[in-house]
Design a protein around this motif. Structure first.
Motif, PDB file in Angstrom:
ATOM      1  N   GLN A 170       0.842  -0.801   0.209  1.00  0.00           N
ATOM      2  CA  GLN A 170       0.199  -0.313  -0.501  1.00  0.00           C
ATOM      3  C   GLN A 170       0.763   1.535   0.580  1.00  0.00           C
ATOM      4  OE1 GLN A 170      -2.855  -0.496   2.940  1.00  0.00           O
ATOM      5  NE2 GLN A 170      -4.121  -1.948   2.696  1.00  0.00           N
ATOM      6  N   MET A 171       2.354   1.453   0.278  1.00  0.00           N
ATOM      7  CA  MET A 171       2.285   2.101   0.948  1.00  0.00           C
ATOM      8  C   MET A 171       3.337   2.841  -0.550  1.00  0.00           C
ATOM      9  SD  MET A 171       4.438   2.020   4.354  1.00  0.00           S
ATOM     10  CE  MET A 171       6.183   3.195   4.091  1.00  0.00           C
ATOM     11  N   PRO A 172       3.380   4.087  -0.768  1.00  0.00           N
ATOM     12  CA  PRO A 172       3.932   4.896  -2.256  1.00  0.00           C
ATOM     13  C   PRO A 172       5.786   4.787  -1.843  1.00  0.00           C
ATOM     14  CG  PRO A 172       3.243   6.270  -1.414  1.00  0.00           C
ATOM     15  CD  PRO A 172       2.289   5.502  -0.576  1.00  0.00           C
ATOM     16  N   LYS A 173       5.964   4.811  -2.931  1.00  0.00           N
ATOM     17  CA  LYS A 173       7.661   4.999  -3.070  1.00  0.00           C
ATOM     18  C   LYS A 173       8.144   5.984  -2.400  1.00  0.00           C
ATOM     19  CE  LYS A 173      11.622   3.373  -5.531  1.00  0.00           C
ATOM     20  NZ  LYS A 173      12.969   3.150  -6.677  1.00  0.00           N
ATOM     21  N   GLY A 174       9.357   6.090  -1.553  1.00  0.00           N
ATOM     22  CA  GLY A 174       9.419   7.437  -0.830  1.00  0.00           C
ATOM     23  C   GLY A 174       9.160   7.497   0.086  1.00  0.00           C
ATOM     24  N   ALA A 175       7.616   6.518   0.989  1.00  0.00           N
ATOM     25  CA  ALA A 175       6.966   6.715   2.008  1.00  0.00           C
ATOM     26  C   ALA A 175       7.396   6.195   3.304  1.00  0.00           C
ATOM     27  CB  ALA A 175       5.555   6.357   1.571  1.00  0.00           C
ATOM     28  N   TYR A 208       1.491   3.430  15.605  1.00  0.00           N
ATOM     29  CA  TYR A 208       0.749   4.245  16.961  1.00  0.00           C
ATOM     30  C   TYR A 208      -0.048   3.443  17.324  1.00  0.00           C
ATOM     31  CZ  TYR A 208      -1.490   7.300  20.033  1.00  0.00           C
ATOM     32  OH  TYR A 208      -2.432   7.912  21.083  1.00  0.00           O
ATOM     33  N   GLN A 209       0.185   2.874  19.223  1.00  0.00           N
ATOM     34  CA  GLN A 209      -0.378   2.417  18.782  1.00  0.00           C
ATOM     35  C   GLN A 209      -0.578   0.785  18.258  1.00  0.00           C
ATOM     36  OE1 GLN A 209      -4.393   4.012  20.325  1.00  0.00           O
ATOM     37  NE2 GLN A 209      -3.245   4.539  22.347  1.00  0.00           N
ATOM     38  N   MET A 210      -1.652   0.634  17.902  1.00  0.00           N
ATOM     39  CA  MET A 210      -2.193  -0.366  17.130  1.00  0.00           C
ATOM     40  C   MET A 210      -2.638   0.129  15.754  1.00  0.00           C
ATOM     41  SD  MET A 210      -2.131  -3.828  18.950  1.00  0.00           S
ATOM     42  CE  MET A 210      -2.741  -4.862  18.138  1.00  0.00           C
ATOM     43  N   ASN A 211      -1.904   1.001  15.123  1.00  0.00           N
ATOM     44  CA  ASN A 211      -2.615   1.454  13.587  1.00  0.00           C
ATOM     45  C   ASN A 211      -0.751   1.510  13.048  1.00  0.00           C
ATOM     46  OD1 ASN A 211      -4.863   0.676  13.850  1.00  0.00           O
ATOM     47  ND2 ASN A 211      -5.127   3.292  15.399  1.00  0.00           N
ATOM     48  N   SER A 212      -1.516   1.374  12.080  1.00  0.00           N
ATOM     49  CA  SER A 212      -0.161   2.032  11.601  1.00  0.00           C
ATOM     50  C   SER A 212      -0.394   2.977  10.158  1.00  0.00           C
ATOM     51  CB  SER A 212       1.242   0.587  10.514  1.00  0.00           C
ATOM     52  OG  SER A 212       0.044  -0.153  10.207  1.00  0.00           O
ATOM     53  N   TYR A 213       0.297   4.296  10.380  1.00  0.00           N
ATOM     54  CA  TYR A 213       0.134   5.382   9.154  1.00  0.00           C
ATOM     55  C   TYR A 213       1.142   5.522   8.583  1.00  0.00           C
ATOM     56  CZ  TYR A 213      -3.059   6.587  12.795  1.00  0.00           C
ATOM     57  OH  TYR A 213      -4.143   6.209  13.954  1.00  0.00           O
ATOM     58  N   TRP A 214       1.512   5.781   6.717  1.00  0.00           N
ATOM     59  CA  TRP A 214       2.317   5.916   5.867  1.00  0.00           C
ATOM     60  C   TRP A 214       2.181   7.921   5.474  1.00  0.00           C
ATOM     61  CZ3 TRP A 214       1.339   7.658   1.466  1.00  0.00           C
ATOM     62  CH2 TRP A 214       0.150   7.049   0.713  1.00  0.00           C
ATOM     63  N   TYR A 215       3.424   8.560   6.027  1.00  0.00           N
ATOM     64  CA  TYR A 215       3.248  10.156   4.692  1.00  0.00           C
ATOM     65  C   TYR A 215       4.766   9.815   3.691  1.00  0.00           C
ATOM     66  CZ  TYR A 215       7.146  10.844   8.040  1.00  0.00           C
ATOM     67  OH  TYR A 215       7.979  11.301   8.852  1.00  0.00           O
ATOM     68  N   ILE A 216       4.236  10.505   2.850  1.00  0.00           N
ATOM     69  CA  ILE A 216       5.627  11.047   2.060  1.00  0.00           C
ATOM     70  C   ILE A 216       6.227  12.752   2.536  1.00  0.00           C
ATOM     71  CG2 ILE A 216       5.956  11.426   0.183  1.00  0.00           C
ATOM     72  CD1 ILE A 216       3.616  10.533  -0.798  1.00  0.00           C
TER      73      ILE A 216
END
Length: 72
Positions: free
Chosen positions: A50-55, A60-68
């Motif tokens: 799901q994560m784009p390249k370079g992200a 955080y707790q039971m969740n994962s988040y991605w950002y560029i």
């Protein structure tokens, strides 16, 4: 979490159990250890698909988040 302990205490004992029936306890230990790391495998799967390249990702707790990140 880290996948290294899961691989060492999960897959390695499970593979050792293939040497014979006297190592059956290693098979049980390996199966339980791999099952306890299922959330880590799920996070790795989501990161790869799901994560784009370079992200970048963070948990955080039971969740994962991605950002560029912004280029500076």
């Amino acid at each position: 979490m880290s996948l290294l302990p899961n691989l060492v205490f999960g897959f390695l004992p499970y593979c050792l159990s293939f040497l014979g029936t006297k190592y059956l306890m290693f098979a049980l230990w390996g199966v339980i250890a791999v099952a306890m790391g299922a959330g880590d495998y799920y996070n790795v799967f989501n990161a790869l698909t799901q994560m784009p390249k370079g992200a970048r990702t963070y948990l955080y707790q039971m969740n994962s988040y991605w950002y560029i990140p912004e280029n500076k």
